[in-house]
Design an enzyme around this catalytic site. Sequence first.
Site, PDB file in Angstrom:
ATOM      1  CE1 TYR A 135      37.680  39.201  33.677  1.00  0.00           C
ATOM      2  CE2 TYR A 135      37.867  36.929  34.616  1.00  0.00           C
ATOM      3  CZ  TYR A 135      38.574  38.134  34.074  1.00  0.00           C
ATOM      4  OH  TYR A 135      39.561  37.830  33.236  1.00  0.00           O
ATOM      5  CE  LYS A 186      48.867  50.203  36.955  1.00  0.00           C
ATOM      6  NZ  LYS A 186      50.459  50.284  36.841  1.00  0.00           N
ATOM      7  CG  ASP A 218      52.809  48.024  36.410  1.00  0.00           C
ATOM      8  OD1 ASP A 218      52.663  47.809  37.767  1.00  0.00           O
ATOM      9  OD2 ASP A 218      52.883  49.101  35.827  1.00  0.00           O
ATOM     10  CG  ASP A 242      41.707  35.022  33.468  1.00  0.00           C
ATOM     11  OD1 ASP A 242      42.596  34.110  33.019  1.00  0.00           O
ATOM     12  OD2 ASP A 242      40.883  35.616  32.719  1.00  0.00           O
ATOM     13  CG  ASP A 246      46.215  31.881  31.500  1.00  0.00           C
ATOM     14  OD1 ASP A 246      45.776  31.170  32.496  1.00  0.00           O
ATOM     15  OD2 ASP A 246      45.418  32.106  30.531  1.00  0.00           O
TER      16      ASP A 246
END
Length: 353
Positions: A135, A186, A218, A242, A246
């Site tokens: 970001y 990851k 994942d 993020d 959610d």
Amino acid sequence: MKIAVLPGDGIGVEVTAQAVRVLKAVHSKIDMTEAPIGAAGLKAAGVPLPPATLELVKKSDAVLFGAVGGPGDESGPRHLRPGLGLLTLRKQMQLFANFRPAFLFPELVSASSLKPELVEGLDLLVLRENTGDIYFGEPRGITTNAAGVREGVNTMRYSEPEIERIAHVAFRTARERRRKVCSVDKANVLETMQLWRETVAKVGKGYPDVELTHLFVDAAAMQLFRLPKQFDVIVTGNMFGDILSDAAAMLTGSIGMLPSASLGETSFGLYEPVHGSAPDIAGKDLANPLAAILSAAMLLRYSFKDREGAARIESAVRKVLAQGYRTADMAQPGTKRVGCRAMGDAVVAALNL
């Protein structure tokens, strides 16, 4: 208590108004000043984060935030996108630790997307690093290469000190909970995440009383819906946090139930519901204000060390749920469907029960 109230856009205006009412019911002398941000900031001053708003924030002890953004925001120049107001605020105030608890109230077990036996008693925390990662990484942008082909570039970037400080927060937080940290990365394909895993493991050696595990993002997403109660504190980077937080919202029955706190090295914090501005229901009195109200409880607990006031608010929310009150996002047969304002009324009334 000096609080900057930044309702922002869409349903942020409606839910923040109810959180303000609840705070005033708990602390009648609280000092709250409202200012624009996001699309409201663009309308008021031509920028997502007006200088006057930032100045107010710097003079305050905490921020109560709503939501920013609306349809078509992604198509404009980046420096004029409403969401940049929040990102800039987090960076300016060095709010690197984003606490996103996913707690299932017993009254909402049947509202969860998962079977009751998988979510009953759910209480996990997603700790999202808030000021680094893709970001904020440079270089970034959309360019045209020598062959005349447009390319988009974003950079995932973390320094070792950035990872160390969020890791310390994760382990310290776990010590106050069930002493388990799962670091999500990851590392199998991304060098940035290799550094993440190595650094978290190094910091973890200083907390031998806390169990540390690692998962690829994942696999973490899969486990979040397979066996969510295995998790205590999940610590991860900005983008993965993020997404996972959610996703965790659906374990609790509705994204309208998830509060959050963005903290730094001091008691100053920014408190906001996890949900967005939901422009499709804005102004219709349909929004769920409970995440904003629970964010106000986190504000009292973390920035003002008022555990009693925070507990009163959380208890009031549970009371209204036990009474059967539900907004549209979590209404079921046999419950009392109410609007945003009426839900706020119910919580204020429950504070005095």
